[in-house]
Structures are given as structure tokens and as C-alpha cells.
Design a protein around this motif. Structure first.
Motif, PDB file in Angstrom:
ATOM      1  N   ARG A   3      -6.330   3.849  -2.850  1.00  0.00           N
ATOM      2  CA  ARG A   3      -5.023   4.095  -2.248  1.00  0.00           C
ATOM      3  C   ARG A   3      -4.001   4.474  -3.334  1.00  0.00           C
ATOM      4  NH1 ARG A   3      -0.487   1.011  -1.544  1.00  0.00           N
ATOM      5  NH2 ARG A   3       0.820   1.623   0.216  1.00  0.00           N
ATOM      6  N   ASP A   4      -4.018   3.731  -4.450  1.00  0.00           N
ATOM      7  CA  ASP A   4      -3.087   4.017  -5.536  1.00  0.00           C
ATOM      8  C   ASP A   4      -3.303   5.412  -6.109  1.00  0.00           C
ATOM      9  OD1 ASP A   4      -1.925   1.603  -5.229  1.00  0.00           O
ATOM     10  OD2 ASP A   4      -2.756   0.672  -7.024  1.00  0.00           O
ATOM     11  N   LEU A   7      -1.935   7.892  -3.790  1.00  0.00           N
ATOM     12  CA  LEU A   7      -0.468   7.959  -3.843  1.00  0.00           C
ATOM     13  C   LEU A   7       0.003   8.808  -5.017  1.00  0.00           C
ATOM     14  CD1 LEU A   7       0.529   4.254  -3.036  1.00  0.00           C
ATOM     15  CD2 LEU A   7       1.015   6.275  -1.648  1.00  0.00           C
ATOM     16  N   HIS A  11       1.842  12.421  -4.730  1.00  0.00           N
ATOM     17  CA  HIS A  11       3.149  12.609  -5.353  1.00  0.00           C
ATOM     18  C   HIS A  11       3.112  13.785  -6.334  1.00  0.00           C
ATOM     19  CE1 HIS A  11       6.380  11.722  -8.308  1.00  0.00           C
ATOM     20  NE2 HIS A  11       7.040  11.484  -7.203  1.00  0.00           N
ATOM     21  N   ARG A  90       7.462   3.669 -15.783  1.00  0.00           N
ATOM     22  CA  ARG A  90       7.881   3.114 -14.500  1.00  0.00           C
ATOM     23  C   ARG A  90       6.650   2.798 -13.646  1.00  0.00           C
ATOM     24  NH1 ARG A  90       9.968   5.049  -9.381  1.00  0.00           N
ATOM     25  NH2 ARG A  90       9.764   7.248  -9.894  1.00  0.00           N
ATOM     26  N   LEU A  91       5.634   3.660 -13.723  1.00  0.00           N
ATOM     27  CA  LEU A  91       4.403   3.402 -12.971  1.00  0.00           C
ATOM     28  C   LEU A  91       3.647   2.225 -13.571  1.00  0.00           C
ATOM     29  CD1 LEU A  91       2.951   6.974 -12.340  1.00  0.00           C
ATOM     30  CD2 LEU A  91       4.450   5.615 -10.900  1.00  0.00           C
ATOM     31  N   THR A  94       4.475  -1.313 -12.480  1.00  0.00           N
ATOM     32  CA  THR A  94       4.114  -1.706 -11.115  1.00  0.00           C
ATOM     33  C   THR A  94       2.679  -2.237 -11.139  1.00  0.00           C
ATOM     34  OG1 THR A  94       3.083   0.370 -10.430  1.00  0.00           O
ATOM     35  CG2 THR A  94       5.471   0.251 -10.257  1.00  0.00           C
ATOM     36  N   PRO A  95       2.246  -2.892 -10.058  1.00  0.00           N
ATOM     37  CA  PRO A  95       0.879  -3.437 -10.076  1.00  0.00           C
ATOM     38  C   PRO A  95      -0.198  -2.362  -9.917  1.00  0.00           C
ATOM     39  CG  PRO A  95       2.254  -4.483  -8.371  1.00  0.00           C
ATOM     40  CD  PRO A  95       2.989  -3.294  -8.859  1.00  0.00           C
ATOM     41  N   ILE A  96       0.146  -1.098 -10.060  1.00  0.00           N
ATOM     42  CA  ILE A  96      -0.832  -0.025  -9.861  1.00  0.00           C
ATOM     43  C   ILE A  96      -2.064  -0.229 -10.741  1.00  0.00           C
ATOM     44  CG2 ILE A  96       0.248   1.492 -11.575  1.00  0.00           C
ATOM     45  CD1 ILE A  96      -0.634   3.868  -9.959  1.00  0.00           C
TER      46      ILE A  96
ATOM     47  N   LEU B 110       7.501   6.399  -3.413  1.00  0.00           N
ATOM     48  CA  LEU B 110       6.305   6.184  -4.237  1.00  0.00           C
ATOM     49  C   LEU B 110       6.336   4.774  -4.823  1.00  0.00           C
ATOM     50  CD1 LEU B 110       3.764   7.189  -5.781  1.00  0.00           C
ATOM     51  CD2 LEU B 110       5.321   7.904  -7.602  1.00  0.00           C
ATOM     52  N   GLN B 111       7.489   4.413  -5.381  1.00  0.00           N
ATOM     53  CA  GLN B 111       7.633   3.101  -6.003  1.00  0.00           C
ATOM     54  C   GLN B 111       7.329   1.988  -4.999  1.00  0.00           C
ATOM     55  OE1 GLN B 111       8.576   2.933  -9.189  1.00  0.00           O
ATOM     56  NE2 GLN B 111       9.325   0.867  -9.554  1.00  0.00           N
ATOM     57  N   GLN B 113       5.587   2.104  -2.259  1.00  0.00           N
ATOM     58  CA  GLN B 113       4.189   2.066  -1.845  1.00  0.00           C
ATOM     59  C   GLN B 113       3.282   1.534  -2.948  1.00  0.00           C
ATOM     60  OE1 GLN B 113       2.947   5.428   0.993  1.00  0.00           O
ATOM     61  NE2 GLN B 113       4.745   6.255  -0.021  1.00  0.00           N
ATOM     62  N   LEU B 114       3.667   1.767  -4.192  1.00  0.00           N
ATOM     63  CA  LEU B 114       2.871   1.217  -5.290  1.00  0.00           C
ATOM     64  C   LEU B 114       2.971  -0.307  -5.330  1.00  0.00           C
ATOM     65  CD1 LEU B 114       3.472   3.767  -8.184  1.00  0.00           C
ATOM     66  CD2 LEU B 114       1.416   3.429  -6.826  1.00  0.00           C
ATOM     67  N   GLY B 116       2.665  -1.950  -2.719  1.00  0.00           N
ATOM     68  CA  GLY B 116       1.833  -2.416  -1.616  1.00  0.00           C
ATOM     69  C   GLY B 116       2.426  -2.248  -0.226  1.00  0.00           C
ATOM     70  N   MET B 117       3.637  -1.669  -0.141  1.00  0.00           N
ATOM     71  CA  MET B 117       4.189  -1.466   1.196  1.00  0.00           C
ATOM     72  C   MET B 117       3.471  -0.311   1.876  1.00  0.00           C
ATOM     73  SD  MET B 117       8.288  -1.781   0.639  1.00  0.00           S
ATOM     74  CE  MET B 117       8.810  -2.607  -0.864  1.00  0.00           C
ATOM     75  N   SER B 118       3.337  -0.411   3.198  1.00  0.00           N
ATOM     76  CA  SER B 118       2.785   0.715   3.946  1.00  0.00           C
ATOM     77  C   SER B 118       3.834   1.809   3.964  1.00  0.00           C
ATOM     78  CB  SER B 118       2.471   0.288   5.383  1.00  0.00           C
ATOM     79  OG  SER B 118       3.689   0.111   6.092  1.00  0.00           O
ATOM     80  N   ARG B 119       3.417   2.997   4.359  1.00  0.00           N
ATOM     81  CA  ARG B 119       4.352   4.106   4.412  1.00  0.00           C
ATOM     82  C   ARG B 119       5.580   3.748   5.266  1.00  0.00           C
ATOM     83  NH1 ARG B 119       5.804   9.148   2.196  1.00  0.00           N
ATOM     84  NH2 ARG B 119       7.215  10.005   3.737  1.00  0.00           N
TER      85      ARG B 119
END
Lengths: 251, 329
Positions: A3-4, A7, A11, A90-91, A94-96, B110-111, B113-114, B116-119
Motif C-alpha cells: 500500500r505504501d 501511495l 503520488h 518528510r517521508l 512517517t511510519p512508511i 499523501l502524508q 495516508q502514509l 495509515g488513514m484510508s483515502r
């Protein structure tokens, strides 16, 4: 994780699509080769040892390889910009998943190469290129492997050198000899034995031979398994390298 | 006191720097920093450029592995539980990190959703944040069209998109115009009011003074003092009188006249800085003494203690004039 990566890919594709200029700008070089270089080859297409029936059949497949080589080979510049704007940082906070980050970027440069390759094949058709459909599809797979390899190398180098000037120097230092000794521009058979011997250890030499064979539908050509085998290994190794650099070297 | 939301013990960072082709130099950017921040505090790391503020913050945000020491964020170890730490912090770097050709809204989506939120959740959350920060009108423009102040508010939005219990702000107002700065201050104050913990770095004294419950002053990779701004100012122990003279010679002679009657005295070319008790009462006496010695005073300023003076007192250098050392990170 998937999923990540999706995303990031989405983007980045959105950003690329926002400035489609760059996709076409990237195609400028191969198109110029097609228009201003390929015609010169027609004069030597009858020479003994010339591997294809005509110049476009010889040059177009190599052009696809060259495009993948350069396009993905310079992908790292985009990453340096993302380092400089702080986007990457910034990425990273995050927990990515780190692997997702890597895959997302590699996929972006690979998809760009795929789109460009299809456009280039279409552009070469009016010049008299004839293609085998099955072969062309297999060729796209090979191009993906080359793009993953070159993209991973360029991204990893970008994270290490962090400077566009140094990256340009390093990239050109490696990419030009690899290109000239691949038989993309001129048949390797025309070269002196020493260079032929060096070319024999250049995986891109087999890839460009395989590209020719695939487009012509000669699916049994010996260069094809060598090209696929070497680029599967190279893609895997370079991808691992990029993952390691992302884990360690990004500061 | 319950476990602090941020705890750093003897945090260190050493870089290997190479200058050109010369030998490798070891740069000790952070040399054993201890920090303790309680939930709900606004905590400031104050120091000149190159003091190690950003490096310290980057270690606390899991962006940089420490060379030594340890840290815990909301009870999770900085090194072993990085993923858990990342879920609980927001971080706004000096650069912000907005993708330039994407819109502010796309960046925020983007932030979100990263995290863990759904769209759908992300769309809702972004709308809430945009309305709250009153930046909805810019949200659908590419961020490369924003002014510095607008971009900063979007950076802030990306840091709080997932309502983190702990928010890191690295020099949140550096380079901003006064209006944008007060806008950022206002938002920090509001977040504080809502119970968020905020850890910020700054080299602006008035910022630390205005925003922070507690401040740690860092210099050359070490904490040289910490406390509330009021406690730190008490370290200076008096008011400051600044006197300006026509020449360095006058200043030097004035120094000799006043040397024995003040607590502390610093000379800086044509200026003298005196630390005294009850500055308002002492000032006329000092001026009279200088007048009697025929040393005309051109300018006079009386000030209550500032954090700048605290810094000067602790390090022997003025914070604003401190040598801007090479920023290691």
C-alpha cells in the motif's frame, strides 16, 4: 508495504503527469538519434558483418536500450531534488516502510521507461521498422529489468553523493563506455578484437543483441537467455544495494 | 512525575568530515545531551547555528542514528522501536519538504495516508486541518506558488495531520516575515492549549521567550543550562546597561572609571555593557560619574535580563554574534 509503495508511486506519477513536458523532453534525445543518426547507418547496412537487414531494424532496438539506460540511469537526479527540498525526509519520518519507499521510486522510473519505449516503437514504425508482437512484449520485460538496474544504481549513487554535479560526472563516467561497447551505435563486429573481447563481458551487449532478435521475432537467439539471466541478477543485486543505501546512508 | 514524553540520556553524534583531499576530521556535533520533556510542555532548544540543535532533533526523530547514548519517545526506544516512535511524532524540518509541483492538498493527502488513514479518512482530516489553519483557499494551488509564510503553515499542517502527541519543529520561523512569524507562534500556542507537546529549536531568543515553558541552551554540542526562561534570566543576576561612546578609547577609559562600582562589565569596541542591580537607580549615578570624567556618553540603553545575556554569561559569547559554525547535518 504494498500500500505504501502504491501511495508513493501514485503520488510520483501524479507529479510526473503534472509536468508531462519531462516525459517528452526525455524522448528528445532518442528521437534525435532516430532522425539524425539512424539514416547515416543506412550507408553501411550493406557492409559485410552488418547484423540486420537494414539500418532501422538494427538501430531501433538499440535505441530502446539506450533510452532505458539513460532515462533510468539519470533517475537519481530527481531523488537529489527530493533530498534538497526535504521531501524525502518528510517521508522518512512517517511510519512508511523503507522498502516501500525504494520500490515506489524504482517503479516510477521503470514505468516512465515503459511508456517511452512504447512511444519510441510507435515512432520508429513509419521508418520501416517491423516487429514481432510476442518479441516486442518480451522486449518490454527486458527493458523493465534494465530500467530497474539502472534506476537502482542511479538512486543509490544519488543518496551517496548527494550532489547533482558529482552524480552527473560519475554517471557519465560509467554510462558512456557501457553504451559504446554495447553494439547499440555500431555493430561490435566492426571493432578491433580487443574491444570485441571487452564487449563480450558487457551485459548491455547481449541486451541490445537480444532486443534486435526479439523485435525481429527470432525468439531462439542465444543472446536472449544471456540477456535475461544477467539482467535478472543485476536488477536483484542493484535493488538490494539501493535498499541497503536507503537503510544506512540517508542522513 | 510520570515518564516524560521525551527522554534523552547522553545523546551523542559524531560525524566523519572530509575537507577536500585532506585528512579526515572527526566532528563531535552533539556531545552528550540529556533532555527531559513532560507531556504538554513547549520545550525549546536554543543556541547559535552549528550548536547541534538540528542534529539533536534529527536523532530524536529517528532520522539519524545516535553515535552514543539513548532516548525514549512516549516510552519507546529511539533505536529499537523506531516504527512506534514514528507513529507518535510529527516533524517539520527547516525545509518543510512539500513536493513543489503537487498542490498543498495533495501533499497533505499523501502524508495522511502514509500514517495509515484510508483515502476517505484522509480527505476528511485534510479538510479539517485546512479549515482550522485557514489555508483552504491556497490548498489547490501547487506549493511552488506559495509565499514563504503560506508554505510554512502547510508544513505545520503536515506535521499535525495525524494529531501526534509530540511535535518537533526545527527552526519554525527562520526566514519568515514578522507577520508570518506571529501566525506560526499563534498556531503553536493553540496546539499547546490543546495539550500537545512541542519540541522546537530556535536561535531567536524572543521566540524561546515567547513560546517555551522550558528552554535548554545548547552550545558546541552540549546543554549549558536549562530551566524556564525566567529561571535562566535570573542566572544573569541583574539589569544591563549598554553605553555607547564616540571611540574605543573613550569606552576603555569609561571602563576604568566604572570597574569597581558594577557587578560585571564587558567592553565591545565603542560600547560598554554593565550588569548592575537596580539599573534604574544606578543609571543616573553612572552617567554623572562619566560626565565628571569628561567621557561623553552617546547612547544609553537599560534592559531587563534577556536570554541573550544568559547565553553570553554562560559561554562568554553573544548568541546573535556567535560564530556560525559549519552545520554538520
Amino acid at each position: 508495504m504494498i500500500r505504501d509503495a502504491w501511495l508513493i508511486l501514485k503520488h510520483e506519477l501524479l507529479v510526473t503527469a503534472r509536468e508531462p513536458f519531462w516525459i517528452f523532453f526525455g524522448l528528445f534525445q532518442p528521437v534525435v538519434y532516430l532522425l539524425l543518426f539512424a539514416p547515416f547507418l543506412s550507408g553501411i547496412a550493406d557492409a559485410p558483418g552488418f547484423p540486420s537487414e537494414n539500418s532501422i531494424q538494427f538501430f531501433a532496438p538499440g535505441l530502446l536500450m539506450m533510452n532505458a539506460l539513460f532515462q533510468a540511469g539519470f533517475a537519481g537526479f530527481g531523488l537529489i531534488e527530493k533530498l534538497e527540498t526535504g521531501f524525502l525526509e518528510r517521508l522518512r519520518v512517517t511510519p512508511i516502510d523503507r522498502l516501500a519507499l525504494v520500490l515506489g521510486f524504482v517503479l516510477v522510473s521503470t514505468i516512465t521507461v515503459l511508456v517511452q519505449s512504447v512511444l519510441l516503437v510507435l515512432a520508429a514504425l513509419p521508418f520501416g521498422l517491423h516487429i514481432s508482437l510476442v518479441g516486442a512484449l518480451l522486449l518490454l520485460v527486458l527493458l523493465v529489468l534494465v530500467a530497474i538496474t539502472m534506476g537502482s544504481i542511479s538512486y543509490a549513487l544519488a543518496l551517496i553523493v548527494k550532489d547533482p554535479g558529482i552524480l552527473a560526472g560519475v554517471t557519465n563516467f560509467f554510462i558512456l563506455p557501457v553504451l559504446l561497447l554495447s553494439g547499440i551505435m555500431l555493430p561490435i563486429a566492426f571493432g578491433p578484437p580487443l574491444l570485441q573481447w571487452v564487449a563480450a563481458v558487457n551485459p548491455l551487449y547481449y541486451a541490445s543483441d537480444a532486443a534486435r532478435a526479439l523485435l525481429e521475432g527470432r525468439l531462439g537467439d542465444g543472446s536472449i537467455p544471456i540477456a535475461f539471466a544477467s539482467f535478472v541478477v543485476l536488477a536483484a543485486l542493484t535493488l538490494l544495494w539501493f535498499i541497503r543505501t536507503t537503510r544506512e546512508a540517508v542522513a | 512525575m510520570a515518564e516524560p514524553i521525551l527522554l534523552a540520556e547522553q545523546l551523542r553524534k559524531t560525524f566523519i568530515a572530509k575537507k577536500g583531499m585532506g585528512p579526515k576530521a572527526v566532528v563531535e556535533a552533539v556531545r552528550g545531551v540529556d533532555l527531559r520533556v513532560g507531556a504538554g510542555e513547549v520545550f525549546g532548544l536554543l543556541g547559535p547555528n552549528g550548536a547541534g540543535k538540528t542534529t539533536t532533533m534529527r536523532m530524536l526523530c529517528t532520522l539519524l542514528p545516535p553515535s552514543g547514548g539513548s532516548g525514549r519517545i512516549a516510552g519507546f526506544d529511539l533505536i529499537r522501536d523506531q516504527a512506534e516512535v514514528r507513529k507518535r511524532i510529527g516533524y517539520v524540518s527547516q525545509k518543510g519538504g512539500m513536493e513543489r509541483v503537487a498542490t498543498g492538498r495533495e501533499n497533505l493527502l499523501l502524508q495522511a495516508q502514509l500514517y495509515g488513514m484510508s483515502r476517505r479518512q484522509a480527505v476528511e482530516r485534510v479538510n479539517v486541518i485546512l479549515a482550522r489553519l485557514k489555508i483552504g483557499e491556497f490548498a489547490d494551488r501547487k506549493t511552488n506558488t506559495y509565499s514563504g509564510g503560506q508554505r510554512r503553515i502547510f508544513d505545520l499542517a503536515s506535521g499535525i495531520i495525524h494529531s501526534p502527541p509530540l511535535l518537533f519543529l526545527d527552526e519554525p520561523t527562520t526566514g519568515l516575515d514578522p507577520q508570518s512569524r506571529s501566525r506560526v507562534w499563534e498556531e503553536v500556542g493553540r496546539l499547546h492549549g490543546e495539550g500537545a507537546t512541542i519540541f522546537l529549536t530556535t536561535h531567536y531568543l524572543e521566540e524561546a521567550d515567547a513560546l517555551c515553558d522550558r528552554v535548554a541552551i545548547v552550545d558546541r554540542g552540549q546543554v549549558v543550562a536549562h530551566g524556564t526562561p525566567a529561571e535562566l534570566k535570573r542566572l544573569v543576576g541583574g539589569d544591563t546597561i549598554a553605553l555607547g561612546f564616540a571611540s574605543a578609547d573613550h569606552a576603555a577609559r569609561a571602563r576604568n572609571v566604572l570597574l569597581h562600582s558594577v557587578k560585571e562589565l564587558v567592553i565591545d569596541e565603542r560600547a560598554l555593557r554593565l550588569t548592575v542591580e537596580q539599573g534604574d537607580e544606578r543609571l543616573p549615578i553612572i552617567l554623572a560619574a562619566l560626565n565628571a570624567a569628561q567621557l561623553p556618553v552617546l547612547t544609553v540603553a537599560l534592559s531587563r535580563p534577556t536570554l541573550d545575556q544568559v547565553f553570553l554569561k554562560l559561554t562568554g559569547r553573544s548568541l546573535t554574534a556567535a560564530e556560525p559554525a559549519e552545520d554538520a547535518a
